[in-house]
Design a protein around this motif. Sequence first.
Motif, short mmCIF file in Angstrom:
data_model
loop_
_atom_site.label_atom_id
_atom_site.label_comp_id
_atom_site.label_asym_id
_atom_site.label_seq_id
_atom_site.Cartn_x
_atom_site.Cartn_y
_atom_site.Cartn_z
N PRO A 8 0.93 -1.30 0.27
CA PRO A 8 -0.03 -0.08 0.02
C PRO A 8 0.72 1.51 -0.14
CG PRO A 8 -0.86 -1.47 1.31
CD PRO A 8 0.40 -2.08 1.09
N ASP A 9 2.21 1.39 0.52
CA ASP A 9 2.76 2.38 0.54
C ASP A 9 3.92 2.65 -0.63
OD1 ASP A 9 4.42 0.35 1.36
OD2 ASP A 9 5.46 1.31 2.92
N ASP A 10 3.69 1.72 -1.59
CA ASP A 10 4.41 1.81 -2.85
C ASP A 10 4.07 2.53 -3.88
OD1 ASP A 10 6.19 1.34 -5.03
OD2 ASP A 10 5.95 -0.90 -5.28
N TRP A 11 3.93 4.10 -3.48
CA TRP A 11 3.42 5.11 -4.28
C TRP A 11 4.02 5.31 -5.58
CZ3 TRP A 11 5.98 9.26 -5.47
CH2 TRP A 11 7.18 9.75 -4.59
N GLN A 12 5.39 5.24 -5.64
CA GLN A 12 6.07 5.28 -6.90
C GLN A 12 5.31 4.56 -8.22
OE1 GLN A 12 7.98 4.80 -4.12
NE2 GLN A 12 9.07 6.45 -3.87
N THR A 13 5.19 3.05 -7.70
CA THR A 13 4.78 2.21 -8.61
C THR A 13 3.36 2.20 -8.84
OG1 THR A 13 6.28 0.48 -7.86
CG2 THR A 13 4.40 -0.46 -9.13
N ILE A 14 2.36 2.89 -7.86
CA ILE A 14 1.16 2.91 -8.34
C ILE A 14 1.04 4.19 -8.90
CG2 ILE A 14 -1.09 3.52 -6.91
CD1 ILE A 14 0.13 2.11 -4.47
N GLY A 15 1.87 5.16 -8.85
CA GLY A 15 1.75 6.29 -9.40
C GLY A 15 2.07 6.11 -10.82
N ALA A 16 3.02 5.33 -11.06
CA ALA A 16 3.46 5.10 -12.58
C ALA A 16 2.57 4.37 -13.26
CB ALA A 16 4.85 4.38 -12.65
N ARG A 17 1.82 3.38 -12.70
CA ARG A 17 0.58 2.72 -13.27
C ARG A 17 -0.43 3.55 -13.67
NH1 ARG A 17 0.93 -3.35 -10.23
NH2 ARG A 17 2.99 -3.73 -10.85
N LEU A 18 -0.63 4.40 -12.60
CA LEU A 18 -2.04 5.10 -12.93
C LEU A 18 -1.86 6.31 -14.08
CD1 LEU A 18 -3.27 6.03 -9.33
CD2 LEU A 18 -4.32 4.44 -10.87
N ILE A 19 -0.32 6.71 -14.08
CA ILE A 19 -0.04 7.64 -15.23
C ILE A 19 0.12 7.16 -16.39
CG2 ILE A 19 1.84 8.99 -16.10
CD1 ILE A 19 2.44 9.63 -13.28
N VAL A 118 -4.70 -3.38 -17.87
CA VAL A 118 -3.37 -3.80 -18.22
C VAL A 118 -2.33 -3.00 -17.46
CG1 VAL A 118 -1.46 -3.96 -19.89
CG2 VAL A 118 -3.81 -4.98 -20.29
N ALA A 119 -2.55 -1.59 -17.60
CA ALA A 119 -1.74 -0.40 -16.95
C ALA A 119 -1.55 -0.72 -15.34
CB ALA A 119 -2.10 0.88 -17.42
N GLY A 120 -2.86 -1.15 -14.86
CA GLY A 120 -3.09 -1.14 -13.29
C GLY A 120 -2.13 -2.45 -13.02
N CYS A 121 -2.16 -3.44 -13.82
CA CYS A 121 -1.52 -4.66 -13.37
C CYS A 121 0.08 -4.61 -13.71
CB CYS A 121 -2.02 -5.65 -14.21
SG CYS A 121 -3.71 -6.32 -13.73
N GLY A 122 0.57 -3.52 -14.25
CA GLY A 122 2.01 -3.29 -14.32
C GLY A 122 2.40 -3.98 -15.79
N LEU A 123 1.62 -4.29 -16.75
CA LEU A 123 1.93 -5.04 -17.94
C LEU A 123 2.22 -3.91 -18.97
CD1 LEU A 123 -0.43 -7.80 -17.61
CD2 LEU A 123 1.88 -7.96 -16.84
N TRP A 124 3.31 -3.20 -18.85
CA TRP A 124 3.71 -2.06 -19.73
C TRP A 124 3.74 -2.54 -21.30
CZ3 TRP A 124 3.61 1.63 -16.26
CH2 TRP A 124 3.97 1.36 -14.99
N VAL A 125 4.40 -3.60 -21.48
CA VAL A 125 4.79 -3.75 -22.95
C VAL A 125 3.44 -4.33 -23.70
CG1 VAL A 125 5.71 -5.61 -24.34
CG2 VAL A 125 6.95 -4.54 -22.26
N LEU A 126 2.60 -5.02 -22.94
CA LEU A 126 1.34 -5.44 -23.27
C LEU A 126 0.49 -4.22 -23.63
CD1 LEU A 126 -0.83 -7.25 -24.07
CD2 LEU A 126 -1.53 -7.73 -21.92
N GLY A 127 0.45 -3.06 -22.81
CA GLY A 127 -0.44 -1.96 -22.91
C GLY A 127 0.14 -1.02 -24.07
N VAL A 128 1.26 -1.27 -24.29
CA VAL A 128 1.82 -0.26 -25.49
C VAL A 128 1.54 -1.00 -26.76
CG1 VAL A 128 3.89 0.88 -26.66
CG2 VAL A 128 3.51 1.03 -24.15
N MET A 129 1.86 -2.06 -26.74
CA MET A 129 1.54 -2.88 -28.14
C MET A 129 0.07 -2.94 -28.14
SD MET A 129 4.02 -6.11 -27.55
CE MET A 129 3.59 -6.88 -29.34
N ALA A 130 -0.77 -3.17 -27.38
CA ALA A 130 -2.34 -3.07 -27.44
C ALA A 130 -2.73 -1.73 -27.89
CB ALA A 130 -3.15 -3.67 -26.38
N THR A 131 -2.20 -0.58 -27.38
CA THR A 131 -2.39 0.56 -27.89
C THR A 131 -2.20 1.03 -29.18
OG1 THR A 131 -2.29 1.51 -25.55
CG2 THR A 131 -2.29 3.07 -27.28
N GLY A 132 -0.95 0.51 -29.78
CA GLY A 132 -0.54 0.70 -31.06
C GLY A 132 -1.34 -0.11 -32.06
#
Length: 139
Positions: A8-19, A118-132
């Motif tokens: 719950p206190d991992d605000w950097q990861t949470i913030g990055a996923r929300l962004i 996908v972003a909320g789960c931290g799956l960056w590559v999947l998110g970028v590929m699916a967006t493209g």
Amino acid sequence: MKAYLLAPDDWQTIGARLILALFLGSVIGWNRQQHHRAAGLRTHMLVSLGAAVFVLLPLQIGGAAGLDGLGRAVQGVATGVGFLGAGEIIQVQRGRKASVTGLTSAASLWVTAALGMVAGCGLWVLGVMATGLTLLTLG
């Protein structure tokens, strides 16, 4: 199996996923806004952000309940956004012929929710590929 549980206190990861969720939603929303669709930039950003928040909640709860909750959150978001998309679909009567509009916008909202999850789960590559791929499809 790699679990993507968060403290719950991992605000950097949470913030990055929300962004990331906001960014992915904005890319799709910008495309829809350029085509003068009712569901544009802000709508897609909010759908993506909301979906990310719904999946981040069970990930922060943690444990077996968190992973079980993640599955239920994914199902709930997919169903809920389906109702939102249904509001985007309109049947227009033109003389004797009826036509349906808004199907692509409804589908883009549904995909945007998936991108947020996908972003909320931290799956960056999947998110970028699916967006493209989504942009390629919409283009």
